[in-house]
Write a protein that holds these residues in place. Structure first.
Motif, PDB file in Angstrom:
ATOM      1  N   ALA A  56       0.849  -1.197   0.000  1.00  0.00           N
ATOM      2  CA  ALA A  56       0.000   0.000   0.000  1.00  0.00           C
ATOM      3  C   ALA A  56       0.884   1.246   0.000  1.00  0.00           C
ATOM      4  N   LEU A  57       0.474   2.246  -0.753  1.00  0.00           N
ATOM      5  CA  LEU A  57       1.184   3.518  -0.805  1.00  0.00           C
ATOM      6  C   LEU A  57       0.656   4.419   0.309  1.00  0.00           C
ATOM      7  N   VAL A  58       1.565   4.931   1.143  1.00  0.00           N
ATOM      8  CA  VAL A  58       1.214   5.818   2.253  1.00  0.00           C
ATOM      9  C   VAL A  58       1.903   7.151   1.987  1.00  0.00           C
ATOM     10  N   PHE A  59       1.141   8.254   1.937  1.00  0.00           N
ATOM     11  CA  PHE A  59       1.757   9.514   1.531  1.00  0.00           C
ATOM     12  C   PHE A  59       1.049  10.718   2.126  1.00  0.00           C
ATOM     13  N   THR A  60       1.771  11.844   2.101  1.00  0.00           N
ATOM     14  CA  THR A  60       1.208  13.136   2.462  1.00  0.00           C
ATOM     15  C   THR A  60       1.972  14.209   1.701  1.00  0.00           C
ATOM     16  N   PHE A  61       1.516  15.451   1.810  1.00  0.00           N
ATOM     17  CA  PHE A  61       2.142  16.563   1.094  1.00  0.00           C
ATOM     18  C   PHE A  61       2.430  17.708   2.053  1.00  0.00           C
ATOM     19  N   ASP A  62       3.443  18.514   1.692  1.00  0.00           N
ATOM     20  CA  ASP A  62       3.640  19.758   2.424  1.00  0.00           C
ATOM     21  C   ASP A  62       2.882  20.878   1.709  1.00  0.00           C
ATOM     22  N   GLU A  63       3.059  22.100   2.183  1.00  0.00           N
ATOM     23  CA  GLU A  63       2.279  23.221   1.633  1.00  0.00           C
ATOM     24  C   GLU A  63       2.678  23.555   0.199  1.00  0.00           C
ATOM     25  N   ASN A  64       3.817  23.033  -0.265  1.00  0.00           N
ATOM     26  CA  ASN A  64       4.269  23.275  -1.631  1.00  0.00           C
ATOM     27  C   ASN A  64       3.980  22.101  -2.555  1.00  0.00           C
ATOM     28  N   SER A  65       3.102  21.204  -2.117  1.00  0.00           N
ATOM     29  CA  SER A  65       2.724  19.996  -2.865  1.00  0.00           C
ATOM     30  C   SER A  65       3.885  19.034  -3.052  1.00  0.00           C
ATOM     31  N   LYS A  66       4.908  19.141  -2.197  1.00  0.00           N
ATOM     32  CA  LYS A  66       5.977  18.142  -2.204  1.00  0.00           C
ATOM     33  C   LYS A  66       5.460  16.882  -1.517  1.00  0.00           C
ATOM     34  N   MET A  67       5.687  15.746  -2.162  1.00  0.00           N
ATOM     35  CA  MET A  67       5.144  14.475  -1.681  1.00  0.00           C
ATOM     36  C   MET A  67       6.160  13.736  -0.814  1.00  0.00           C
ATOM     37  N   SER A  72       3.863   0.055   2.459  1.00  0.00           N
ATOM     38  CA  SER A  72       3.762  -0.935   3.520  1.00  0.00           C
ATOM     39  C   SER A  72       4.480  -2.209   3.092  1.00  0.00           C
ATOM     40  N   GLY A  73       5.119  -2.867   4.060  1.00  0.00           N
ATOM     41  CA  GLY A  73       5.786  -4.125   3.786  1.00  0.00           C
ATOM     42  C   GLY A  73       4.791  -5.268   3.724  1.00  0.00           C
ATOM     43  N   ALA A  74       5.309  -6.470   3.498  1.00  0.00           N
ATOM     44  CA  ALA A  74       4.441  -7.637   3.378  1.00  0.00           C
ATOM     45  C   ALA A  74       3.610  -7.871   4.642  1.00  0.00           C
ATOM     46  N   ASN A  75       4.107  -7.401   5.791  1.00  0.00           N
ATOM     47  CA  ASN A  75       3.362  -7.530   7.053  1.00  0.00           C
ATOM     48  C   ASN A  75       2.427  -6.358   7.298  1.00  0.00           C
ATOM     49  N   GLY A  76       2.290  -5.478   6.302  1.00  0.00           N
ATOM     50  CA  GLY A  76       1.388  -4.332   6.410  1.00  0.00           C
ATOM     51  C   GLY A  76       1.981  -3.122   7.102  1.00  0.00           C
ATOM     52  N   GLU A  77       3.169  -3.250   7.675  1.00  0.00           N
ATOM     53  CA  GLU A  77       3.735  -2.162   8.468  1.00  0.00           C
ATOM     54  C   GLU A  77       4.422  -1.115   7.586  1.00  0.00           C
ATOM     55  N   PHE A  78       4.341   0.144   8.032  1.00  0.00           N
ATOM     56  CA  PHE A  78       4.988   1.243   7.307  1.00  0.00           C
ATOM     57  C   PHE A  78       5.512   2.275   8.295  1.00  0.00           C
ATOM     58  N   THR A  79       6.487   3.051   7.840  1.00  0.00           N
ATOM     59  CA  THR A  79       6.966   4.231   8.561  1.00  0.00           C
ATOM     60  C   THR A  79       7.164   5.334   7.542  1.00  0.00           C
ATOM     61  N   LEU A  80       6.487   6.438   7.761  1.00  0.00           N
ATOM     62  CA  LEU A  80       6.539   7.578   6.844  1.00  0.00           C
ATOM     63  C   LEU A  80       7.189   8.754   7.557  1.00  0.00           C
ATOM     64  N   GLU A  81       8.198   9.342   6.924  1.00  0.00           N
ATOM     65  CA  GLU A  81       8.831  10.548   7.461  1.00  0.00           C
ATOM     66  C   GLU A  81       8.317  11.752   6.693  1.00  0.00           C
ATOM     67  N   ALA A  82       7.910  12.791   7.431  1.00  0.00           N
ATOM     68  CA  ALA A  82       7.317  13.973   6.799  1.00  0.00           C
ATOM     69  C   ALA A  82       7.520  15.176   7.716  1.00  0.00           C
TER      70      ALA A  82
END
Length: 389
Positions: A56-67, A72-82
């Motif tokens: 699964a793709l996990v994402f967010t944007f800053d105020e300048n539309s930078k993504m 997620s890995g095979a176990n469903g886990e993810f870590t997103l830095e933003a």
């Protein structure tokens, strides 16, 4: 002595002014404060919480539309830095038009915010339907994930207004009757459905919906279907048994599953072997040596197809775009229509990053979930197909 003091004082003033001027230039022109960053982590789950969802793709944007994004890995886990602050974190599979979830998160500087499993369950957006088969029932896997779909009949496929209600249609093996007088209406409607963004999954004998034939396909270049004969031929010459160590050749699929080989059991004879396929039209996802067992395309489009609003995705205020992250490969995502102006200014484009911008997906597998038996790891592949249509 007085003259020496004068020169010393003048030199000190000159040095002070010079140093002060240089410091100001350094701050204004070359020094940019670092963006305070934080992390958000969690586990992507099916709607009923029973299955972990990889890829699964996990994402967010800053105020300048930078993504900022992660998978997620095979176990469903993810870590997103933003960047720190209030964000809408999106979780999507496929292109995001059929399955997605949004979570409001306050990301804190140098901290990791852990999301509760109750907010990371993947929601169904699509309207989905299936035609009941004889030898498999993909619907059992769909409902086993906590999602819903409607049973329709072969006769329903003859009515465009009926199938246009859905975003995704599953065509089970053994669901197509022998050749009937109304077959052309079915083929034309399925062509129109995909050309307007609807997605199809067909398994084994259901290839006859794509390439023609009766309840299955017994030769190349059979009458009917809507996929050109130069693009695909499948003949029902497979024999029962197990094919060991088949290869998962699609990187995204392998990463989502956490393995790249598996054994596939065919419990019935006369399964459809893919005899020929156009490598520029189809992507091979699973194969045995040089024999394709699972293929996918989003390149089908009939320019003469009637324009029809398909399913829920055409009216829910969301659009699918190709986002171009700085320094990374383009990513297909689905966003609110209201956000399009900012993304367009950023250089993004409407439609998927590859394939036909108007086309839905078509997945075809020579294997299926064997209504009467255990299919092992190939069941995980079918789950992936469902969530990425």
């Amino acid at each position: 002595m007085k003259q020496l003091n004068f020169f010393l004082i003048a030199a000190m003033i000159f040095l002070f002014i010079g140093c002060n001027s240089n410091d100001t230039t350094e701050v204004n022109e070359t020094t940019t404060p670092a963006t305070p960053m934080g992390k958000v982590s969690g586990k992507v789950l099916s709607k009923n919480g029973a299955k972990e969802i990889g890829g699964a793709l996990v994402f967010t944007f800053d105020e300048n539309s930078k993504m900022y994004y992660a998978y997620s890995g095979a176990n469903g886990e993810f870590t997103l830095e933003a960047p720190e602050g209030a964000h809408i974190v999106s979780i999507q599979t496929g292109n995001g038009s059929n399955f997605r979830t949004e979570v409001n998160v306050n990301i804190k500087k140098n901290e990791t915010t852990v999301l509760d499993n109750t907010v990371t369950k993947l929601n169904q957006v699509a309207n989905m339907a299936y035609v009941k088969g004889t030898y498999d029932d993909i619907e059992s896997i769909v409902t086993g994930l906590g999602y819903t779909l409607t049973q329709i009949t072969y006769n329903d496929l003859k009515v465009m207004s009926t199938i246009a209600q859905y975003d995704v249609i599953f065509l089970n093996c053994g669901s197509k009757p022998g050749i009937t007088a109304d077959d052309p209406a079915v083929y034309n409607n399925l062509s129109t459905f995909v050309s307007n963004g609807g997605s199809l999954y067909a398994s084994d004998w259901a290839v006859a919906y794509l390439t023609g034939g009766g309840s299955n396909s017994t030769a190349c270049n059979m009458a009917g279907g809507f996929i050109p004969d130069t693009k695909l031929c499948s003949i029902n010459t497979g024999v029962s048994g197990t094919i060991n160590n088949t290869s998962i050749t699609d990187v995204n699929l392998a990463n989502a599953l956490g393995f790249n080989t598996l054994n596939i059991h065919f419990d019935l004879g006369s399964w459809q072997k893919i005899n020929m396929y156009d490598t520029t039209f189809w992507d091979v996802m699973v194969k045995n040596n040089n024999e394709a067992l699972m293929i996918k395309t989003n390149k089908y489009h009939d320019p003469n197809a009637t324009q029809v609003a398909i399913g829920n995705s055409s009216t829910n205020g969301w659009i699918t775009i190709c986002h171009n992250p700085s320094g990374s490969n383009p990513v297909t995502i689905t966003i609110p229509q209201s956000s399009w102006a900012a993304h367009q200014a950023h250089g993004d484009s409407m439609g998927a990053c590859n394939g036909s911008s108007n086309s839905g997906n078509i997945f075809y597998t020579a294997f299926h979930n064997h209504a009467s038996g255990n299919i092992g790891n190939s069941g995980l592949i079918l789950q992936y197909i469902i969530l990425n249509l």
